[in-house]
Design an enzyme around this catalytic site. Structure first.
Site, PDB file in Angstrom:
ATOM      1  N   SER A 167      -6.534   4.239   8.723  1.00  0.00           N
ATOM      2  CA  SER A 167      -7.307   4.292   7.297  1.00  0.00           C
ATOM      3  C   SER A 167      -6.475   3.316   6.670  1.00  0.00           C
ATOM      4  O   SER A 167      -7.234   2.318   6.154  1.00  0.00           O
ATOM      5  CB  SER A 167      -7.126   5.615   6.805  1.00  0.00           C
ATOM      6  OG  SER A 167      -7.516   5.430   5.353  1.00  0.00           O
ATOM      7  N   ARG A 182     -12.715  13.255   5.599  1.00  0.00           N
ATOM      8  CA  ARG A 182     -11.510  13.843   5.840  1.00  0.00           C
ATOM      9  C   ARG A 182     -11.122  14.705   4.755  1.00  0.00           C
ATOM     10  O   ARG A 182     -10.486  15.814   4.781  1.00  0.00           O
ATOM     11  CB  ARG A 182     -10.607  12.955   6.238  1.00  0.00           C
ATOM     12  CG  ARG A 182     -10.843  12.238   7.608  1.00  0.00           C
ATOM     13  CD  ARG A 182      -9.898  10.919   7.675  1.00  0.00           C
ATOM     14  NE  ARG A 182      -8.590  11.085   7.496  1.00  0.00           N
ATOM     15  CZ  ARG A 182      -7.450  10.423   6.977  1.00  0.00           C
ATOM     16  NH1 ARG A 182      -8.124   9.148   6.529  1.00  0.00           N
ATOM     17  NH2 ARG A 182      -6.301  10.481   6.719  1.00  0.00           N
ATOM     18  N   ASP A 219     -13.864   3.340   6.942  1.00  0.00           N
ATOM     19  CA  ASP A 219     -12.859   4.075   6.513  1.00  0.00           C
ATOM     20  C   ASP A 219     -13.450   4.950   4.830  1.00  0.00           C
ATOM     21  O   ASP A 219     -13.003   6.049   4.916  1.00  0.00           O
ATOM     22  CB  ASP A 219     -11.647   3.182   5.993  1.00  0.00           C
ATOM     23  CG  ASP A 219     -10.441   4.131   5.047  1.00  0.00           C
ATOM     24  OD1 ASP A 219     -10.058   5.163   5.925  1.00  0.00           O
ATOM     25  OD2 ASP A 219     -10.330   3.657   4.107  1.00  0.00           O
ATOM     26  N   LYS A 262      -7.756  -1.116   6.364  1.00  0.00           N
ATOM     27  CA  LYS A 262      -8.077  -1.903   5.037  1.00  0.00           C
ATOM     28  C   LYS A 262      -7.183  -2.933   5.087  1.00  0.00           C
ATOM     29  O   LYS A 262      -7.677  -4.002   4.235  1.00  0.00           O
ATOM     30  CB  LYS A 262      -7.853  -0.940   3.881  1.00  0.00           C
ATOM     31  CG  LYS A 262      -8.997   0.246   3.966  1.00  0.00           C
ATOM     32  CD  LYS A 262      -8.736   1.106   2.949  1.00  0.00           C
ATOM     33  CE  LYS A 262      -7.564   2.021   2.944  1.00  0.00           C
ATOM     34  NZ  LYS A 262      -7.839   3.566   2.439  1.00  0.00           N
ATOM     35  N   HIS A 287       0.711  -1.213  -0.064  1.00  0.00           N
ATOM     36  CA  HIS A 287       0.010  -0.105  -0.080  1.00  0.00           C
ATOM     37  C   HIS A 287       0.944   1.117  -0.089  1.00  0.00           C
ATOM     38  O   HIS A 287       1.906   1.340   0.835  1.00  0.00           O
ATOM     39  CB  HIS A 287      -0.946  -0.074   1.183  1.00  0.00           C
ATOM     40  CG  HIS A 287      -1.865   1.062   1.188  1.00  0.00           C
ATOM     41  ND1 HIS A 287      -3.304   0.666   0.665  1.00  0.00           N
ATOM     42  CD2 HIS A 287      -2.150   2.354   1.412  1.00  0.00           C
ATOM     43  CE1 HIS A 287      -4.003   1.608   0.434  1.00  0.00           C
ATOM     44  NE2 HIS A 287      -3.442   2.718   0.939  1.00  0.00           N
TER      45      HIS A 287
HETATM   46  N1  URA Z   1      -4.390   6.501   1.761  1.00  0.00           N
HETATM   47  C1  URA Z   1      -5.503   5.889   2.725  1.00  0.00           C
HETATM   48  O1  URA Z   1      -5.960   4.927   2.310  1.00  0.00           O
HETATM   49  N2  URA Z   1      -5.907   6.675   3.626  1.00  0.00           N
HETATM   50  C2  URA Z   1      -5.301   7.693   3.919  1.00  0.00           C
HETATM   51  O2  URA Z   1      -5.685   8.334   5.066  1.00  0.00           O
HETATM   52  C3  URA Z   1      -4.258   8.239   3.266  1.00  0.00           C
HETATM   53  C4  URA Z   1      -3.754   7.862   2.285  1.00  0.00           C
END
Ligand code: URA
Length: 434
Positions: A183, A168, A161, A187, A82
């Site tokens: 966040s 946000r 999220d 995931k 990620h």
């Molecule tokens: N990527 C994400 O999935 N969440 C964030 O808060 C910032 C970048």
């Protein structure tokens, strides 16, 4: 329990309990807590911060807000990556097929573009016919058959999220360590892979602008991952300059294909992909990273990674002719050259502004539901450290609308600084956090 009291407690700088954080997340996910109270709560968290323990509570509440994916029917070792978000970041398109061609399993749920940063799912959708939504059984079958599958995040994966991120994005509460860490990690934990490699971007195009902040974010996420039983590693990488030379959806697919074919001039992109893939491979096999690097470079050189990419595109319904021959991608109606107004070395480029310039051209969404112009974007001819003369073509813009050029151009040009001397080269990979 009342959300009013929890907001007030955080506003006044006190530490929240696990029950209070669960109350907030559950109430917001199921609609009992309205956006205005959730916004106030986010701003209180943004201003007062969360302790490490509160961040773990928040992550776990968000992970448990929806389904968790069971990958146990996948035959082999699973690995996920990620990125915290950058400009020109097409690394997933390269490292996922690399890992699959080395025998690891990549069952990946990716996101769309956010703000000035791009998203893998939007990029893949620029390939005609490519399906980013698959039934779960087909997703697993594809991973078992060819080693990889990339789909969009399902609605039931960390729904807290999904709602919080949208909030946000419009309440100036994105760039906060605890909120980004929870966040991303909610995931990743809900997506089920055994190994996780995080690419924590740092610099002008990233949410974390300094190495210190990026390191804090990396440490927080790695600790959350490891303490949840996932082998987690983070690479802190430079995002002062867009990654590679292309920004925009089909333009980035074309550039990724170049790297997968071991062609081209995208040295920084190639280097970051090799490092990310090597750490991913090492975490699956326990081989030394140096040994992994040789194998990663080999599958890029001998075409195996490119073949895997093509297999994935075909299996998900995409047109492989454009992959074989990227010239066939639909071209944007307008191309426009941006000419340097100065002589000198490029000493800095504000990547966030370059990302915004690309969004304005149509490559991203200015509002949540705006359609994307897949062929829009920017191709850079020079990056930091290059010497340019007045009149040289700095970059080419691609768009379908002439009216977008002026606004985009002024932001783009304001992102550059020039100097008379060669600037000091910054490292591409600052640190590895385990
Ligand atoms: N990527 C994400 O999935 N969440 C964030 O808060 C910032 C970048």
């Amino acid at each position: 329990m009342r959300i009013y009291d929890i907001i007030k407690k955080k506003r006044d700088g006190s530490t929240l309990t696990s029950d209070e954080i669960n109350f907030f997340i559950n109430g917001y996910t199921n609609g009992d807590i309205p956006d205005y109270q959730a916004s106030a709560m986010l701003m209180a968290i943004y201003l007062k911060g969360l302790s490490d323990e509160e961040t773990v509570f928040l992550t776990s509440a968000m992970t448990n807000s929806g389904d968790t994916i069971d990958l146990s029917s996948i035959n082999g070792v699973t690995v996920d990556k990620h990125s915290t978000g950058g400009v020109g970041d097409k690394t997933t398109l390269i490292v996922a097929p690399v890992l699959a061609s080395l025998g690891c399993k990549v069952a990946k749920m990716s996101g769309r573009g956010l703000g000035h940063t791009g998203g893998t799912i939007d990029k893949l959708e620029s390939i005609d016919g490519f399906k980013v939504e698959l039934p779960f059984d087909d997703f697993i079958k594809q991973v078992n058959d060819i080693g990889l599958c990339i789909v969009g995040q399902s609605g039931d994966l960390a729904p807290a999220d999904k709602k919080l991120y949208a909030l946000r994005d419009v309440t100036a509460t994105v760039d906060n360590t605890a909120l980004i860490a929870s966040s991303i990690m909610s995931k990743k934990l809900a997506s089920g892979s055994q190994n996780i490699v995080l690419d924590v971007k740092c610099g002008s195009g990233a949410f974390m602008k300094t190495p210190q902040d990026a390191k804090k974010l990396a440490r927080t996420m790695v600790d959350i991952g490891n303490s949840s039983g996932k082998k987690t590693t983070a690479l802190i990488t430079n995002m002062d300059v867009p990654l590679g030379n292309s920004i925009g959806n089909s333009l980035e697919i074309i550039e990724a294909i170049k790297v997968l074919k071991n062609e081209g001039d995208c040295d920084d992109l190639y280097e970051i992909c090799v490092m990310l893939a090597s750490y991913m491979y090492s975490s699956c096999t326990s081989k030394q990273v140096e040994e992994c690097k040789l194998e990663v470079k080999e599958v890029l050189k001998n075409g195996l990674a490119f073949e895997k990419f093509k297999q994935m595109i075909k299996s998900q319904g995409g047109n492989t002719e454009v992959i074989e021959n990227p010239e066939l991608f639909i071209k944007s109606k307008i191309s426009y050259e941006i000419i340097s107004e100065k002589d000198g070395y490029i000493s800095s480029m504000d990547s966030e502004k370059i990302g915004i310039a690309s969004v304005i051209l149509g490559a991203g969404r200015e509002k949540k539901d705006n359609p994307i112009d897949y062929s829009a974007g920017i191709v850079l001819n020079y990056k930091i450290g290059s010497f340019v003369k007045k009149g040289d073509v700095l970059a080419t813009f691609y768009t379908s609308s002439q009216s977008k050029i002026d606004n985009s151009k002024s932001i783009f040009l304001s992102s550059y600084e020039f100097s008379d001397t060669l600037p000091i080269k910054k490292t591409l990979i600052y640190e590895v956090v385990k």
